[in-house]
Design an enzyme around this catalytic site. Structure first.
Site, PDB file in Angstrom:
ATOM      1  N   ASP A  51       0.901  -1.387   0.055  1.00 47.26           N
ATOM      2  CA  ASP A  51       0.145   0.741   0.261  1.00 47.26           C
ATOM      3  C   ASP A  51       1.191   1.065  -0.575  1.00 47.26           C
ATOM      4  O   ASP A  51       0.970   2.423  -0.689  1.00 47.26           O
ATOM      5  CB  ASP A  51      -0.945  -0.290   1.271  1.00 47.26           C
ATOM      6  CG  ASP A  51      -0.041  -0.462   2.519  1.00 47.26           C
ATOM      7  OD1 ASP A  51       0.783  -0.873   2.654  1.00 47.26           O
ATOM      8  OD2 ASP A  51      -1.205   0.426   3.372  1.00 47.26           O
ATOM      9  N   GLY A 143      -3.440  -5.047  18.024  1.00 48.92           N
ATOM     10  CA  GLY A 143      -2.617  -5.511  17.369  1.00 48.92           C
ATOM     11  C   GLY A 143      -2.451  -7.057  16.517  1.00 48.92           C
ATOM     12  O   GLY A 143      -1.254  -7.830  16.525  1.00 48.92           O
ATOM     13  N   SER A 147      -6.046  -4.909  11.928  1.00 50.55           N
ATOM     14  CA  SER A 147      -6.618  -3.680  12.144  1.00 50.55           C
ATOM     15  C   SER A 147      -7.660  -2.450  13.488  1.00 50.55           C
ATOM     16  O   SER A 147      -8.735  -1.383  12.904  1.00 50.55           O
ATOM     17  CB  SER A 147      -7.072  -2.992  10.646  1.00 50.55           C
ATOM     18  OG  SER A 147      -6.557  -1.286  10.834  1.00 50.55           O
ATOM     19  N   SER A 148      -7.534  -2.773  14.684  1.00 47.17           N
ATOM     20  CA  SER A 148      -7.956  -2.812  15.710  1.00 47.17           C
ATOM     21  C   SER A 148      -7.372  -0.527  15.371  1.00 47.17           C
ATOM     22  O   SER A 148      -8.471  -0.047  15.912  1.00 47.17           O
ATOM     23  CB  SER A 148      -7.774  -3.205  16.667  1.00 47.17           C
ATOM     24  OG  SER A 148      -6.025  -2.622  16.858  1.00 47.17           O
ATOM     25  N   SER A 149      -6.243  -0.277  15.049  1.00 42.19           N
ATOM     26  CA  SER A 149      -6.674   0.958  14.810  1.00 42.19           C
ATOM     27  C   SER A 149      -7.269   1.065  14.021  1.00 42.19           C
ATOM     28  O   SER A 149      -7.291   2.418  14.326  1.00 42.19           O
ATOM     29  CB  SER A 149      -4.705   1.569  14.766  1.00 42.19           C
ATOM     30  OG  SER A 149      -4.550   0.241  12.956  1.00 42.19           O
ATOM     31  N   ASP A 193      -5.494   0.328   5.472  1.00 43.69           N
ATOM     32  CA  ASP A 193      -6.563   0.423   6.958  1.00 43.69           C
ATOM     33  C   ASP A 193      -7.383   0.964   6.326  1.00 43.69           C
ATOM     34  O   ASP A 193      -8.731   0.266   6.739  1.00 43.69           O
ATOM     35  CB  ASP A 193      -5.974  -0.160   7.778  1.00 43.69           C
ATOM     36  CG  ASP A 193      -4.494  -0.958   8.296  1.00 43.69           C
ATOM     37  OD1 ASP A 193      -4.624  -2.007   6.780  1.00 43.69           O
ATOM     38  OD2 ASP A 193      -3.839  -0.998   9.676  1.00 43.69           O
ATOM     39  N   TYR A 243       9.039  -3.125  11.071  1.00 45.54           N
ATOM     40  CA  TYR A 243       7.610  -2.069  10.248  1.00 45.54           C
ATOM     41  C   TYR A 243       8.397  -0.897   9.273  1.00 45.54           C
ATOM     42  O   TYR A 243       8.334  -1.186   7.802  1.00 45.54           O
ATOM     43  CB  TYR A 243       6.199  -2.054  10.422  1.00 45.54           C
ATOM     44  CG  TYR A 243       5.689  -2.010   9.292  1.00 45.54           C
ATOM     45  CD1 TYR A 243       4.383  -2.397   8.996  1.00 45.54           C
ATOM     46  CD2 TYR A 243       5.026   0.050   9.341  1.00 45.54           C
ATOM     47  CE1 TYR A 243       3.360  -2.201   8.094  1.00 45.54           C
ATOM     48  CE2 TYR A 243       4.222   0.213   8.146  1.00 45.54           C
ATOM     49  CZ  TYR A 243       3.807  -0.752   7.879  1.00 45.54           C
ATOM     50  OH  TYR A 243       2.611  -0.996   6.556  1.00 45.54           O
TER      51      TYR A 243
HETATM   52  P1  ADP Z   1      -3.492  -3.590  14.483  1.00 44.21           P
HETATM   53  O1  ADP Z   1      -4.084  -2.193  13.993  1.00 44.21           O
HETATM   54  O2  ADP Z   1      -2.929  -4.429  13.816  1.00 44.21           O
HETATM   55  O3  ADP Z   1      -4.215  -3.776  15.705  1.00 44.21           O
HETATM   56  P2  ADP Z   1      -1.461  -1.341  15.336  1.00 44.21           P
HETATM   57  O4  ADP Z   1      -0.324  -1.716  15.891  1.00 44.21           O
HETATM   58  O5  ADP Z   1      -1.499  -0.464  14.234  1.00 44.21           O
HETATM   59  O6  ADP Z   1      -2.287  -2.964  15.278  1.00 44.21           O
HETATM   60  O7  ADP Z   1      -2.816  -0.541  16.246  1.00 44.21           O
HETATM   61  C1  ADP Z   1      -2.860  -1.131  18.124  1.00 44.21           C
HETATM   62  C2  ADP Z   1      -2.735  -0.193  18.421  1.00 44.21           C
HETATM   63  O8  ADP Z   1      -4.689   0.771  18.454  1.00 44.21           O
HETATM   64  C3  ADP Z   1      -3.551  -0.158  20.185  1.00 44.21           C
HETATM   65  O9  ADP Z   1      -1.975  -0.911  20.340  1.00 44.21           O
HETATM   66  C4  ADP Z   1      -3.828   0.518  20.967  1.00 44.21           C
HETATM   67  O10 ADP Z   1      -2.964   1.707  21.526  1.00 44.21           O
HETATM   68  C5  ADP Z   1      -4.797   1.000  19.723  1.00 44.21           C
HETATM   69  N1  ADP Z   1      -5.877   0.631  20.113  1.00 44.21           N
HETATM   70  C6  ADP Z   1      -6.742   0.092  19.121  1.00 44.21           C
HETATM   71  N2  ADP Z   1      -8.329   0.053  19.323  1.00 44.21           N
HETATM   72  C7  ADP Z   1      -8.546   0.505  20.486  1.00 44.21           C
HETATM   73  C8  ADP Z   1      -9.421   0.515  21.655  1.00 44.21           C
HETATM   74  N3  ADP Z   1     -10.442  -0.907  21.410  1.00 44.21           N
HETATM   75  N4  ADP Z   1      -8.670   1.072  22.498  1.00 44.21           N
HETATM   76  C9  ADP Z   1      -7.648   1.521  23.195  1.00 44.21           C
HETATM   77  N5  ADP Z   1      -6.677   1.624  22.454  1.00 44.21           N
HETATM   78  C10 ADP Z   1      -6.868   1.250  21.362  1.00 44.21           C
HETATM   79 MG    MG Z   2      -3.511  -0.848  12.607  1.00 46.08          MG
END
Ligand code: ADP
Ligand code: MG
Length: 408
Positions: A51, A143, A147-149, A193, A243
């Site tokens: 990307d 993590g 893509s929780s972020s 993402d 990364y």
């Molecule tokens: P991914 O996006 O693959 O899950 P990343 O390292 O890009 O991994 O993002 C993870 C980070 O995003 C977490 O360490 C936290 O800081 C933040 N995060 C994501 N979801 C939440 C949530 N629901 N509450 C608080 N922080 C979150």
């Molecule tokens: Mg992420």
């Protein structure tokens, strides 16, 4: 065992609303209208680490999602609450005026707010919205390469857009959420993402072409097959290290060679460049540069072919391309840890037609495309292979393509 189901959008939204009500401080206006919004996570079917290199990716939005309940505040403060899926309860406040100062400082560099707060506050600030109370509830594991972020940024982004009636386009929303991640948090990720999370459409995968910045919704029924996601519990963080080192080299090569990595001779050109300019190649040996650039070049070609296979309903060919992608990420890009390799090989031996690591790598998740009658065997094989390899036993989800970020 496959996780039977994650919470529905309505359940997540109701919990976010209850969370906001429970935690509301005395300084918030109980009469302020409260809304709820939802953004899914995403899984990338194929096309990883391209990307940021003018490549093509093919993600879709998952059933696992993040909900926020939010309301406006008039004092310019952002109160942020989160019940993260790992059980942590987070609570913080940031004044938007302080962010203004930090962002506009002459020596401002990426990483203004380099933790969970930056994803939320960065999105609100980048959109130009005002103060808010924001309560977050999520089923997207943190993590894990799902893509929780972006789920967090985009749920907050649609909430801010609606509450402040900003009239922001999806394009602008994607740019603001990317800025939250790249500049406020300081994680040097590409736009895969946020695009997937904002533009997701039920029953469709999203073909994203970063050369022309175009996207296409591709029907993704895959009748007779089920996609399993195995969260390895091997943690990665995109805000640090490896990364960025992969991306740093590709960014440097792109700048030096003004290329899109689709040129037939790009691998040889990159090797020559690295041999003549070792400092510009950030100390990567020419043979390492060969492998890294070969991954980027071949991955985009494979993803373009996978889009064709998906359109033609050729799931077997799609599966073979997933396998080739995995081998390239393992051998050329070197981002596959042993635990995830074990999961992929076990899935294939148990009858998956394709399996691969997904997302940024160095941990995170694998996916397996399984004929309906092999799903349980594949899940069991992944668990038994990781257990006997001494690795954490993954959490396995069954998912399908869902709608993107929206009000619920
Ligand atoms: P991914 O996006 O693959 O899950 P990343 O390292 O890009 O991994 O993002 C993870 C980070 O995003 C977490 O360490 C936290 O800081 C933040 N995060 C994501 N979801 C939440 C949530 N629901 N509450 C608080 N922080 C979150
Ligand atoms: Mg992420």
């Amino acid at each position: 065992m496959i996780v039977p189901s994650t919470r529905s959008p309505e359940e997540l939204a109701a919990e976010a609303r209850a969370f906001l009500a429970e935690k509301a401080g005395p300084d918030t206006d109980p009469a302020a209208p409260t809304g709820t919004w939802l953004a899914p996570g995403r899984v990338n079917l194929i096309g990883d680490h391209v990307d940021y290199a003018y490549g093509v990716c093919l993600p879709y939005a998952t059933t696992m999602a993040t909900a926020v309940a939010a309301r406006k505040r008039s004092d310019g403060l952002l109160r942020m609450l989160s019940q993260a899926p790992n059980g942590e309860l987070l609570d913080a406040s940031v004044a938007l005026a302080e962010l203004d100062e930090a962002v506009n400082a002459p020596d401002a560099t990426p990483g203004i707010l380099p933790d969970w707060r930056g994803y939320i506050a960065g999105t609100v600030h980048a959109l130009g919205a005002g103060g808010m109370d924001i309560a977050v509830v999520s089923d997207v594991p943190l993590g894990s390469g799902l893509s929780s972020s972006a789920a967090l940024e985009c749920a907050v982004g649609v909430a801010a857009r609606d509450l402040y009636e900003l009239g922001t386009s999806d394009e602008e929303l994607i740019a603001a959420t990317m800025r939250a991640e790249n500049f406020y948090v300081g994680a040097n990720t590409g736009g895969l993402d946020q695009n997937a999370v904002v533009r997701g459409r039920a029953g469709h995968a999203l073909a994203l072409d970063f050369l022309g910045n175009t996207h296409e919704q591709v029907p993704c029924a895959m009748e007779g097959y089920q996609l399993l996601i195995a969260d390895s519990h091997v943690e990665h963080s995109h805000a640090t290290g490896e990364y960025s080192s992969r991306r740093g080299l590709i960014d440097a090569a792109a700048a030096a060679l003004s290329c899109s990595f689709r040129e037939e001779d790009i691998v040889e050109r990159a090797v020559e460049w690295a041999a003549e300019n070792p400092a510009d190649a950030l100390g990567n040996e020419p043979e390492v540069v060969r492998r890294r650039v070969r991954h980027v070049h071949s991955e985009t070609a494979r993803t373009i072919e996978a889009v064709e296979a998906l359109k033609a309903g050729d799931v077997e060919r799609f599966g073979r391309l997933m396998n080739d992608s995995h081998a390239s990420l393992r051998d050329d890009y070197e981002i596959v840890p042993d635990a995830l390799e074990a999961a992929v090989q076990a899935a294939l031996q148990a009858g998956a037609v394709g399996a691969r690591i997904t997302g940024g790598g160095f941990g995170g998740s694998t996916i397996a495309l399984c004929p309906d009658d092999r799903v349980d065997e594949v899940a069991a094989a992944i668990e038994s292979a990781t257990r006997s390899g001494g690795f954490p036993v993954p959490t396995i989800y069954a998912t399908s393509a869902q709608d993107g970020a929206r009000r619920v």
